[in-house]
Design a protein around this motif. Structure first.
Motif, PDB file in Angstrom:
ATOM      1  N   VAL A 100      31.479  35.004  42.689  1.00  0.00           N
ATOM      2  CA  VAL A 100      30.928  35.226  43.720  1.00  0.00           C
ATOM      3  C   VAL A 100      31.957  36.653  44.666  1.00  0.00           C
ATOM      4  O   VAL A 100      33.087  35.840  44.508  1.00  0.00           O
ATOM      5  CB  VAL A 100      30.095  34.859  44.542  1.00  0.00           C
ATOM      6  N   ILE A 101      31.237  37.442  44.720  1.00  0.00           N
ATOM      7  CA  ILE A 101      31.597  38.018  45.749  1.00  0.00           C
ATOM      8  C   ILE A 101      31.696  38.339  47.320  1.00  0.00           C
ATOM      9  O   ILE A 101      30.413  37.248  47.787  1.00  0.00           O
ATOM     10  CB  ILE A 101      31.263  39.572  45.920  1.00  0.00           C
ATOM     11  N   GLY A 102      32.521  37.903  48.336  1.00  0.00           N
ATOM     12  CA  GLY A 102      32.277  36.999  49.320  1.00  0.00           C
ATOM     13  C   GLY A 102      31.991  35.784  49.403  1.00  0.00           C
ATOM     14  O   GLY A 102      32.453  34.977  49.250  1.00  0.00           O
ATOM     15  N   ASP A 123      38.895  45.724  40.632  1.00  0.00           N
ATOM     16  CA  ASP A 123      39.203  47.265  40.606  1.00  0.00           C
ATOM     17  C   ASP A 123      38.139  48.273  41.625  1.00  0.00           C
ATOM     18  O   ASP A 123      38.275  49.065  42.468  1.00  0.00           O
ATOM     19  CB  ASP A 123      39.008  47.730  39.489  1.00  0.00           C
ATOM     20  N   ARG A 124      36.734  47.749  41.417  1.00  0.00           N
ATOM     21  CA  ARG A 124      35.839  48.529  41.622  1.00  0.00           C
ATOM     22  C   ARG A 124      35.541  48.017  43.648  1.00  0.00           C
ATOM     23  O   ARG A 124      35.355  49.396  44.265  1.00  0.00           O
ATOM     24  CB  ARG A 124      34.708  48.730  41.512  1.00  0.00           C
ATOM     25  N   ASN A 125      35.726  47.250  43.722  1.00  0.00           N
ATOM     26  CA  ASN A 125      34.856  46.882  44.898  1.00  0.00           C
ATOM     27  C   ASN A 125      35.874  46.337  46.151  1.00  0.00           C
ATOM     28  O   ASN A 125      35.179  46.315  47.307  1.00  0.00           O
ATOM     29  CB  ASN A 125      34.326  45.421  44.437  1.00  0.00           C
ATOM     30  N   ARG A 126      36.789  46.145  45.289  1.00  0.00           N
ATOM     31  CA  ARG A 126      38.024  45.001  46.520  1.00  0.00           C
ATOM     32  C   ARG A 126      37.230  44.380  47.435  1.00  0.00           C
ATOM     33  O   ARG A 126      38.339  44.390  48.569  1.00  0.00           O
ATOM     34  CB  ARG A 126      38.838  47.029  47.207  1.00  0.00           C
ATOM     35  N   ARG A 127      36.846  43.705  47.189  1.00  0.00           N
ATOM     36  CA  ARG A 127      36.239  42.658  48.359  1.00  0.00           C
ATOM     37  C   ARG A 127      37.334  41.319  47.362  1.00  0.00           C
ATOM     38  O   ARG A 127      37.335  41.132  46.416  1.00  0.00           O
ATOM     39  CB  ARG A 127      35.130  42.652  48.371  1.00  0.00           C
ATOM     40  N   SER A 128      37.281  39.913  48.352  1.00  0.00           N
ATOM     41  CA  SER A 128      37.250  38.725  47.701  1.00  0.00           C
ATOM     42  C   SER A 128      36.341  38.333  47.406  1.00  0.00           C
ATOM     43  O   SER A 128      35.675  38.835  47.667  1.00  0.00           O
ATOM     44  CB  SER A 128      38.412  37.672  48.738  1.00  0.00           C
ATOM     45  N   GLY A 129      36.731  36.422  46.579  1.00  0.00           N
ATOM     46  CA  GLY A 129      35.619  36.526  46.129  1.00  0.00           C
ATOM     47  C   GLY A 129      36.512  34.953  45.665  1.00  0.00           C
ATOM     48  O   GLY A 129      36.815  34.559  46.744  1.00  0.00           O
TER      49      GLY A 129
END
Length: 258
Positions: free
Chosen positions: A214-216, A241-247
């Motif tokens: 899950v993202i964020g 690598d593409r999104n650079r968001r934690s999850g």
């Protein structure tokens, strides 16, 4: 606004607490989606561990779907807040941290950004150079009691779901576990994806797991089906690598080992 509040006597730690309450508990329209998401993973009466409970948003969601919840939060300010706010008939508060072995450890606290307080010096030093952590300062220290997942299972029972969100310390939490659990969720950050890889390997060593993520704060899986270890590892690396968001990674036990 922050400087104004500080000028009238509101300290940084209290501001950090309020910020977390607004972010995690101040968006009630998200609750229904989160409840549906969690209800697909565990059922009423199941035991759930919320390790790194913070302001209790996940603990409350788990309780709303009927789970028996133990919320673990060693930050004194947040543990005191949870003690005042949680319903003890539905959620039990445990102020201990969880790690590889029992003892004492030093928790590095960010007063302004308490959600990234951590027991991991390595993680803290590594993410400090990341753009997303540019304004974070770990400006306080507190000694906390540490126990292990194995000890907690002996004390409370085996959880059907275990959520771990402890800012780079997730691998240490899993190192204190010697049996597979039905469902485990742990946080990852793109800046330290190798630590997520260590968590994946640890879980795979305990039992046959499949994985999703899950993202964020989204309440939906990123991919349509759970994947085996190596396929998931590649997919997670691509997304990070593409999104650079934690999850959060979700590991589901396929079957119990014989």
């Amino acid at each position: 606004m922050t400087s104004l509040l500080e000028r009238v006597g509101v300290d940084a730690a209290t501001l950090g607490l309020w910020r977390s309450i607004v972010v995690y508990n101040g968006q009630p329209w998200r609750r229904r989606g989160l409840d549906r998401f969690l209800a697909a993973l565990i059922g009423p009466g199941d035991l759930a561990f919320d390790i790194g409970a913070h302001v209790g948003s996940r603990s409350r969601a788990l309780a709303r779907i009927g789970a028996r919840v133990v919320a673990f939060e060693p930050q004194p300010l947040f543990a005191d807040y949870l003690a005042r706010r949680l319903d003890p008939s539905r959620i039990r508060l445990d102020r201990r941290a969880v790690g590889r072995e029992p003892g004492e450890a030093t928790l590095a606290i960010s007063a302004r950004h308490p959600t990234v307080s951590t027991l991991s010096n390595d993680w803290r030093n590594r993410v400090a150079a990341d753009e997303g952590f540019r304004r974070v300062e770990w400006d306080a220290r507190v000694s906390v009691e540490v126990t292990t997942l194995d000890a907690l299972i002996e004390e409370y029972g085996e959880p059907a779901f275990c959520k771990i969100d402890v800012e780079g310390h997730e691998g240490e939490v899993l190192a204190g576990l010697s049996r597979p659990l039905r469902c485990v969720a742990f946080e990852y950050t793109p800046a330290t994806l190798d630590l997520a890889g260590e968590c994946l390997d640890r879980l795979a060593s305990l039992g046959p797991y499949e994985f999703n993520f899950v993202i964020g704060e989204e309440a939906a899986f990123r991919i349509p089906s759970f994947l085996p270890l190596e396929a998931f590892r590649e997919r997670l690396a691509e997304e990070a690598d593409r999104n650079r968001r934690s999850g959060d990674v979700y590991a589901r036990l396929v079957e119990r080992p014989a």
